[in-house]
Scaffold this active site. Structure first.
Site, mmCIF file in Angstrom:
data_model
loop_
_atom_site.group_PDB
_atom_site.id
_atom_site.type_symbol
_atom_site.label_atom_id
_atom_site.label_comp_id
_atom_site.label_asym_id
_atom_site.label_seq_id
_atom_site.Cartn_x
_atom_site.Cartn_y
_atom_site.Cartn_z
ATOM 1 N N CYS A 2 0.826 -1.208 0.000
ATOM 2 C CA CYS A 2 0.000 0.000 0.000
ATOM 3 C C CYS A 2 0.861 1.259 0.000
ATOM 4 C CB CYS A 2 -0.868 0.041 1.246
ATOM 5 S SG CYS A 2 -1.827 -1.435 1.493
ATOM 6 N N ARG A 27 4.754 0.226 -6.140
ATOM 7 C CA ARG A 27 4.791 -0.592 -4.933
ATOM 8 C C ARG A 27 3.843 -1.791 -5.045
ATOM 9 N NH1 ARG A 27 6.958 2.191 -0.485
ATOM 10 N NH2 ARG A 27 5.652 1.075 0.996
ATOM 11 N N TRP A 74 -3.073 -2.692 -1.444
ATOM 12 C CA TRP A 74 -2.712 -4.067 -1.830
ATOM 13 C C TRP A 74 -3.414 -4.955 -0.816
ATOM 14 C CZ3 TRP A 74 -0.094 -8.421 -0.026
ATOM 15 C CH2 TRP A 74 0.344 -9.314 -1.006
ATOM 16 N N ASN A 98 -1.366 1.699 5.749
ATOM 17 C CA ASN A 98 -0.479 0.675 5.164
ATOM 18 C C ASN A 98 -0.005 -0.196 6.315
ATOM 19 O OD1 ASN A 98 1.584 -0.799 3.999
ATOM 20 N ND2 ASN A 98 2.982 0.941 3.802
ATOM 21 N N GLY A 99 -0.144 -1.514 6.182
ATOM 22 C CA GLY A 99 0.307 -2.407 7.251
ATOM 23 C C GLY A 99 -0.793 -3.375 7.652
ATOM 24 N N GLU A 482 17.030 -17.594 -10.014
ATOM 25 C CA GLU A 482 16.615 -16.203 -10.235
ATOM 26 C C GLU A 482 15.955 -16.073 -11.613
ATOM 27 O OE1 GLU A 482 16.076 -13.773 -8.530
ATOM 28 O OE2 GLU A 482 16.211 -12.016 -9.798
ATOM 29 N N LYS A 486 12.162 -14.755 -12.182
ATOM 30 C CA LYS A 486 11.844 -13.618 -13.069
ATOM 31 C C LYS A 486 10.781 -14.030 -14.079
ATOM 32 C CE LYS A 486 13.138 -10.936 -11.313
ATOM 33 N NZ LYS A 486 14.025 -10.780 -10.199
ATOM 34 N N GLU A 489 7.273 -14.598 -12.433
ATOM 35 C CA GLU A 489 6.572 -13.453 -11.852
ATOM 36 C C GLU A 489 6.081 -12.461 -12.888
ATOM 37 O OE1 GLU A 489 8.727 -10.912 -9.099
ATOM 38 O OE2 GLU A 489 10.590 -11.318 -10.137
ATOM 39 N N HIS A 505 17.103 -37.114 -10.707
ATOM 40 C CA HIS A 505 16.476 -37.565 -9.463
ATOM 41 C C HIS A 505 14.998 -37.172 -9.421
ATOM 42 C CE1 HIS A 505 20.352 -38.864 -7.976
ATOM 43 N NE2 HIS A 505 20.842 -37.693 -8.360
ATOM 44 N N LYS A 604 5.807 -4.400 -4.650
ATOM 45 C CA LYS A 604 7.245 -4.125 -4.685
ATOM 46 C C LYS A 604 7.862 -4.278 -3.292
ATOM 47 C CE LYS A 604 11.150 -2.889 -6.438
ATOM 48 N NZ LYS A 604 11.852 -3.953 -7.178
HETATM 49 C C1 F6R Z 1 11.437 -10.588 -7.248
HETATM 50 C C2 F6R Z 1 11.437 -9.643 -6.152
HETATM 51 C C3 F6R Z 1 11.154 -10.142 -4.793
HETATM 52 C C4 F6R Z 1 12.016 -9.396 -3.764
HETATM 53 C C5 F6R Z 1 11.610 -9.811 -2.344
HETATM 54 C C6 F6R Z 1 12.499 -9.164 -1.305
HETATM 55 O O1 F6R Z 1 11.745 -9.970 -8.451
HETATM 56 O O2 F6R Z 1 11.635 -8.471 -6.342
HETATM 57 O O3 F6R Z 1 11.337 -11.515 -4.700
HETATM 58 O O4 F6R Z 1 13.357 -9.702 -4.008
HETATM 59 O O5 F6R Z 1 10.282 -9.430 -2.116
HETATM 60 O O6 F6R Z 1 12.441 -7.775 -1.388
HETATM 61 P P1 F6R Z 1 13.559 -6.873 -0.759
HETATM 62 O O7 F6R Z 1 14.812 -7.125 -1.503
HETATM 63 O O8 F6R Z 1 13.059 -5.468 -0.926
HETATM 64 O O9 F6R Z 1 13.680 -7.269 0.682
#
Ligand code: F6R
Length: 609
Positions: A2, A27, A74, A98-99, A482, A486, A489, A505, A604
């Protein structure tokens, strides 16, 4: 997650609120709303759509005012809908939040017993009624908010407005980010600086437990017990350009291409010097790092993958045992504390609730040697740790983390060299060699970015697939992880990563002509092993997409597509190899037409558990 904007000014604040929300869109959110007091009346506009829909609604209603609060939501409690969108109201009072309020059910039932009627499924509505009940008992708005916050458990940043008192707005925070903006002829508050650059660069970071009153002419801050407190005003160095899209189609694309610059900025610290020193991690580093016997990395998502790469480096170069844990698991696990362990928390945002809680858990267990590797200097995680390394990637707006990841790796490489040196395991010529490679890294990444057209063609080929398998070995296994994260997501293609040796396996059963297999294949000592694993895929009809590099010597053949990175880069090779995987996901998402920068269901900054 949020986002909050609050504004009070001598001129119309509705455009400021809407522009602030636009800047907070990154965000992640699923609905938006605002409330203002105009002509002595509280007016609220909410939309279950995007900020642009809210702006259209506000324009239709002719909303204009000198005081207001706004929000992107959110969903946590209750589905995304207009009914659950913020602001929530109680009489002439409106609240954005927010929270997560953990004791909201207890507060709700106490208030229901007193006759309050709840219209939404949110925890936020309980805050609105709670503050209203304090007002009804005779408190003024500022004090009513302060009293209410004393009763809240959980995390919150809130903005509050009352039609009975339009000369002020009140904000408060605990465990969720909120800062004030000190403008000329106005006062503002928001979840992050980007939302306020339109009106001011002078910002005040609120601390947990602060409650602030904003009026046109100034502000005051008190603690939960009502005692006044001063917080310094900082001049933000964030430039408005840094959060603009410029020539790029998406923030993710912009951020992928910013990596050479982000790395150069992060590594500027070693630009001229010929050696690594503990002071790279803060003034207290010599004392904190002295006698470290092992490393525990705590992080989530992409940041966790950075930790997994670092484990290979720390064990092979610094010869320190290293464990890497998902923060949300560590915080609730019965683990064995060791005061000689360096706890490294990695976070782009510095706000991730699980990572922060994991850090606090480690501290509570007596593990006092802590280091935050983070992209946001004033964040909660940085403030909690004894040492800090600030990656200088600049604001990362796209939900999918890219430049934060590669700069985290640069920071972790420096940590590895520093710990190796402190442990007497880094001969001078090795140090010079590693530092030279680090300094050249931005140029090496730049060359990898030139592969984009070829990667785009690959993306066309498998954007229509339902599933994909990523393989890697050694320090490139986390890079495969990773790459899979990517892809899933932002393109919503189901992707899994495996250490290539694990293939037979179990996952080999999934391989057929419909399963593209992406392999990370640098020319290192595991290459021959990896090649055997790739043969196993080919033998089952699987189509291979191989990211090799100079010296990998894998030939193209039917069903085997090769892209060669220009250089092999030794220890730092994972930094280069992640870049084509970022581009591959980006272009697959473009072909699929997904919302690249704001993928569905994701936020985010994950400020709730
Ligand atoms: C994936 C992504 C998330 C963040 C995770 C941790 O692309 O961005 O997996 O890496 O939410 O976020 P931070 O690094 O802000 O603690």
């Amino acid at each position: 997650m949020c986002g909050i904007v609050t504004a009070i000014s001598t001129s119309d604040i509705v455009p400021v609120l809407l522009e602030g929300l636009r800047k907070l869109e990154y965000r992640g959110y699923d609905s938006a709303g605002l409330a203002v007091v105009a002509d002595g009346r509280l007016r609220r506009v909410r939309s279950a759509g995007r900020v642009a829909d809210l702006a259209a609604l506000a324009a239709r209603e002719g909303a204009s005012a000198r005081v207001g609060i706004a929000h992107t939501r959110w969903a946590t409690h209750g589905v995304p809908s207009e009914r659950n969108a913020h602001p929530h109201v109680s009489g002439g009072l409106a609240v954005v939040h927010n929270g997560i309020i953990e004791n909201f059910e207890a507060i709700k039932s106490a208030l229901e017993n007193r006759g309050y009627v709840f219209e939404s499924d949110t925890d936020t509505e309980a805050i609105a009624h709670l503050i209203h009940s304090k007002l009804a008992a005779g408190a003024d708005l500022f004090d009513a908010v302060r009293q209410a916050t004393v009763e809240l458990t959980g995390a919150y940043a809130i903005g509050v407005l009352s039609e009975a008192d339009p000369a002020r707005a009140v904000v408060a925070r605990s465990g969720a980010p909120l800062l004030l903006g000190v403008g000329e002829g106005g006062m503002y508050a928001a979840s992050d600086t980007a939302a306020l650059l339109q009106v001011t660069r002078n910002v005040v970071y609120l601390e947990d437990g602060d409650v602030a009153e904003l009026c046109v002419g100034g502000y005051r801050i008190v603690r939960a017990d009502g005692s006044p407190v001063e917080r310094p005003v900082h001049l933000s160095s964030l430039s408005a350009d840094a959060v603009e899209l410029g020539q790029f189609r998406h923030y993710m694309q912009k951020e992928i291409f910013e990596q050479p610059q982000a790395l150069a900025q992060t590594l500027e610290i070693i630009a001229g010097g010929g050696s690594v020193t503990p002071q790279l991690f803060g003034a207290r580093a010599p004392e904190v790092l002295d006698g470290v016997r092992r490393v525990l990395v705590l992080a989530c998502g992409t940041s966790y993958h950075a930790g997994l790469v670092a484990r290979y480096w720390l064990e092979s170069v610094a010869k320190l045992p290293c464990t890497v844990e998902i923060a949300s698991e560590y915080r609730y696990r019965d683990s064995v504390p060791d005061p000689d362990t360096l706890v490294v928390v990695i976070s782009q945002s510095g706000e991730t609730a699980d990572t922060l809680a994991a850090l606090k858990h480690a501290l509570a267990q007596g593990m006092q040697r802590t280091l935050a590797i983070c992209n946001v200097p004033e964040s909660a995680i940085v403030r909690e740790a004894s040492l800090r390394f600030i990656t200088r990637a600049g604001p990362e707006i796209g939900v999918a983390s890219t430049k934060a990841f590669t700069t985290q790796l640069a920071a972790l490489a420096l940590l590895t060299l520093t710990l190796a040196k402190l442990g007497g395991r880094l001969p001078a010529e090795d140090e010079a060699h590693h530092l030279q490679n680090l300094r050249h890294l931005p140029v090496a990444v730049q060359k990898v970015l030139e592969l984009e057209p070829a990667i785009e063609r690959w993306a066309q080929r498998f954007a229509g697939k339902q599933h994909a398998l990523f393989l890697g070995r050694g320090s490139h296994w986390p890079i495969a992880m990773e790459g899979a994260l990517k892809l899933k997501e932002i393109s919503y293609i189901h992707a899994e990563a495996y250490a290539a040796g694990e293939l037979k396996h179990g996952p080999l059963a999934l391989v057929d002509k419909n399963m593209p297999v992406i392999a990370v294949a640098p020319a290192n000592r595991l290459l021959e092993k990896l090649k055997s694993n790739l043969q196993e895929v080919r033998a089952r009809g699987g189509e291979l997409y191989v990211f090799a590099d100079a010296g990998s010597e894998i030939a193209e053949s039917e069903g085997v597509h090769i892209l060669q990175l220009p250089e092999h880069y030794g220890m730092l090779s994972p930094v280069l190899h992640v870049v084509p995987l970022q581009l591959l996901s980006y272009h697959a998402a473009l072909v699929k037409g997904t919302d690249v920068d704001k993928p569905r269901n994701l936020a985010k900054s994950v400020t709730v558990e």
